[in-house]
Design a protein around this motif. Structure first.
Motif, PDB file in Angstrom:
ATOM      1  N   VAL A  66      61.992  40.116  57.332  1.00 50.59           N
ATOM      2  CA  VAL A  66      63.102  39.321  56.787  1.00 50.59           C
ATOM      3  C   VAL A  66      64.400  39.604  57.551  1.00 50.59           C
ATOM      4  CG1 VAL A  66      64.568  39.015  54.750  1.00 50.59           C
ATOM      5  CG2 VAL A  66      62.088  39.085  54.503  1.00 50.59           C
ATOM      6  N   LEU A  67      64.714  40.888  57.754  1.00 47.90           N
ATOM      7  CA  LEU A  67      65.955  41.238  58.448  1.00 47.90           C
ATOM      8  C   LEU A  67      65.959  40.757  59.893  1.00 47.90           C
ATOM      9  CD1 LEU A  67      66.633  44.847  57.143  1.00 47.90           C
ATOM     10  CD2 LEU A  67      67.943  42.788  56.659  1.00 47.90           C
ATOM     11  N   SER A  68      64.834  40.912  60.580  1.00 48.43           N
ATOM     12  CA  SER A  68      64.795  40.465  61.973  1.00 48.43           C
ATOM     13  C   SER A  68      64.860  38.942  62.063  1.00 48.43           C
ATOM     14  CB  SER A  68      63.568  41.013  62.693  1.00 48.43           C
ATOM     15  OG  SER A  68      62.388  40.590  62.055  1.00 48.43           O
ATOM     16  N   VAL A 102      66.585  37.006  60.012  1.00 51.98           N
ATOM     17  CA  VAL A 102      67.993  36.672  59.788  1.00 51.98           C
ATOM     18  C   VAL A 102      68.818  36.974  61.038  1.00 51.98           C
ATOM     19  CG1 VAL A 102      70.058  37.342  58.471  1.00 51.98           C
ATOM     20  CG2 VAL A 102      67.896  36.930  57.290  1.00 51.98           C
ATOM     21  N   ILE A 103      68.601  38.132  61.650  1.00 44.18           N
ATOM     22  CA  ILE A 103      69.339  38.497  62.859  1.00 44.18           C
ATOM     23  C   ILE A 103      69.010  37.529  63.992  1.00 44.18           C
ATOM     24  CG2 ILE A 103      69.622  40.286  64.629  1.00 44.18           C
ATOM     25  CD1 ILE A 103      69.102  42.337  62.356  1.00 44.18           C
ATOM     26  N   TYR A 104      67.734  37.165  64.115  1.00 40.03           N
ATOM     27  CA  TYR A 104      67.319  36.221  65.150  1.00 40.03           C
ATOM     28  C   TYR A 104      67.962  34.851  64.931  1.00 40.03           C
ATOM     29  CZ  TYR A 104      64.252  33.445  68.126  1.00 40.03           C
ATOM     30  OH  TYR A 104      63.765  32.598  69.080  1.00 40.03           O
ATOM     31  N   ALA A 105      68.006  34.405  63.691  1.00 36.78           N
ATOM     32  CA  ALA A 105      68.615  33.103  63.391  1.00 36.78           C
ATOM     33  C   ALA A 105      70.102  33.110  63.712  1.00 36.78           C
ATOM     34  CB  ALA A 105      68.385  32.744  61.926  1.00 36.78           C
ATOM     35  N   ILE A 106      70.785  34.193  63.386  1.00 34.81           N
ATOM     36  CA  ILE A 106      72.212  34.298  63.705  1.00 34.81           C
ATOM     37  C   ILE A 106      72.420  34.300  65.215  1.00 34.81           C
ATOM     38  CG2 ILE A 106      74.211  35.849  63.609  1.00 34.81           C
ATOM     39  CD1 ILE A 106      73.235  36.644  60.787  1.00 34.81           C
ATOM     40  N   GLY A 107      71.579  35.042  65.924  1.00 34.62           N
ATOM     41  CA  GLY A 107      71.690  35.091  67.377  1.00 34.62           C
ATOM     42  C   GLY A 107      71.424  33.751  68.030  1.00 34.62           C
ATOM     43  N   MET A 108      70.411  33.047  67.560  1.00 29.43           N
ATOM     44  CA  MET A 108      70.100  31.734  68.138  1.00 29.43           C
ATOM     45  C   MET A 108      71.186  30.712  67.802  1.00 29.43           C
ATOM     46  SD  MET A 108      67.599  32.149  70.038  1.00 29.43           S
ATOM     47  CE  MET A 108      67.213  30.477  70.496  1.00 29.43           C
ATOM     48  N   VAL A 133      60.746  41.910  70.206  1.00 28.90           N
ATOM     49  CA  VAL A 133      61.562  43.081  70.533  1.00 28.90           C
ATOM     50  C   VAL A 133      62.546  43.372  69.399  1.00 28.90           C
ATOM     51  CG1 VAL A 133      63.326  43.960  72.122  1.00 28.90           C
ATOM     52  CG2 VAL A 133      61.299  42.808  73.011  1.00 28.90           C
ATOM     53  N   LEU A 134      63.158  42.341  68.865  1.00 29.27           N
ATOM     54  CA  LEU A 134      64.092  42.508  67.752  1.00 29.27           C
ATOM     55  C   LEU A 134      63.384  43.061  66.518  1.00 29.27           C
ATOM     56  CD1 LEU A 134      66.990  42.031  66.773  1.00 29.27           C
ATOM     57  CD2 LEU A 134      66.284  39.749  66.115  1.00 29.27           C
ATOM     58  N   TRP A 135      62.148  42.610  66.283  1.00 29.03           N
ATOM     59  CA  TRP A 135      61.367  43.095  65.137  1.00 29.03           C
ATOM     60  C   TRP A 135      61.096  44.585  65.267  1.00 29.03           C
ATOM     61  CZ3 TRP A 135      56.797  45.398  63.817  1.00 29.03           C
ATOM     62  CH2 TRP A 135      56.374  45.244  62.493  1.00 29.03           C
ATOM     63  N   TRP A 136      60.734  45.058  66.457  1.00 30.82           N
ATOM     64  CA  TRP A 136      60.464  46.490  66.655  1.00 30.82           C
ATOM     65  C   TRP A 136      61.716  47.325  66.483  1.00 30.82           C
ATOM     66  CZ3 TRP A 136      56.314  49.239  66.310  1.00 30.82           C
ATOM     67  CH2 TRP A 136      55.082  48.651  66.525  1.00 30.82           C
ATOM     68  N   VAL A 137      62.834  46.852  67.000  1.00 28.57           N
ATOM     69  CA  VAL A 137      64.088  47.600  66.834  1.00 28.57           C
ATOM     70  C   VAL A 137      64.454  47.682  65.359  1.00 28.57           C
ATOM     71  CG1 VAL A 137      66.568  47.542  67.335  1.00 28.57           C
ATOM     72  CG2 VAL A 137      64.922  47.061  69.144  1.00 28.57           C
TER      73      VAL A 137
END
Length: 91
Positions: free
Chosen positions: A60-62, A64-70, A14-18
């Motif tokens: 790449v961006l998703s 990084v965002i996923y890693a920060i969120g986790m 979902v994060l990748w699609w956004v």
């Protein structure tokens, strides 16, 4: 509560699609801006969309965002109890 692998993949998907929809407009030049174009085509159609580059940037961006969120989740910043308390809702 620990996430399962399938939950992690679903959140990343979902994060990748956004993120893809955020990165799509960057670097696009229309036929009208470029001064070219074939007769009968829309002047707003892109000349070169560079989808390969955008897919790489999206990944790449998703990630990084996923890693920060986790990381925020495992540190306790994104727990259900804390978020419900911040919004004034009883848990």
């Amino acid at each position: 509560m620990a996430y399962t692998i399938s939950t992690g993949f679903a959140i990343y998907f979902v994060l990748w699609w956004v993120t893809l929809f955020v990165t799509l407009p960057f670097g696009v030049r229309s036929q009208h801006e470029d001064g070219g174009g074939s007769p009968g085509t829309d002047p707003g159609a892109p000349v070169a969309s560079r989808m390969g580059r955008k897919l790489i940037w999206t990944t790449v961006l998703s990630a990084v965002i996923y890693a920060i969120g986790m990381a925020a989740y495992y540190e306790g910043f994104l727990s259900i109890e804390r978020l419900s308390k911040m919004m004034g809702m009883p848990f």
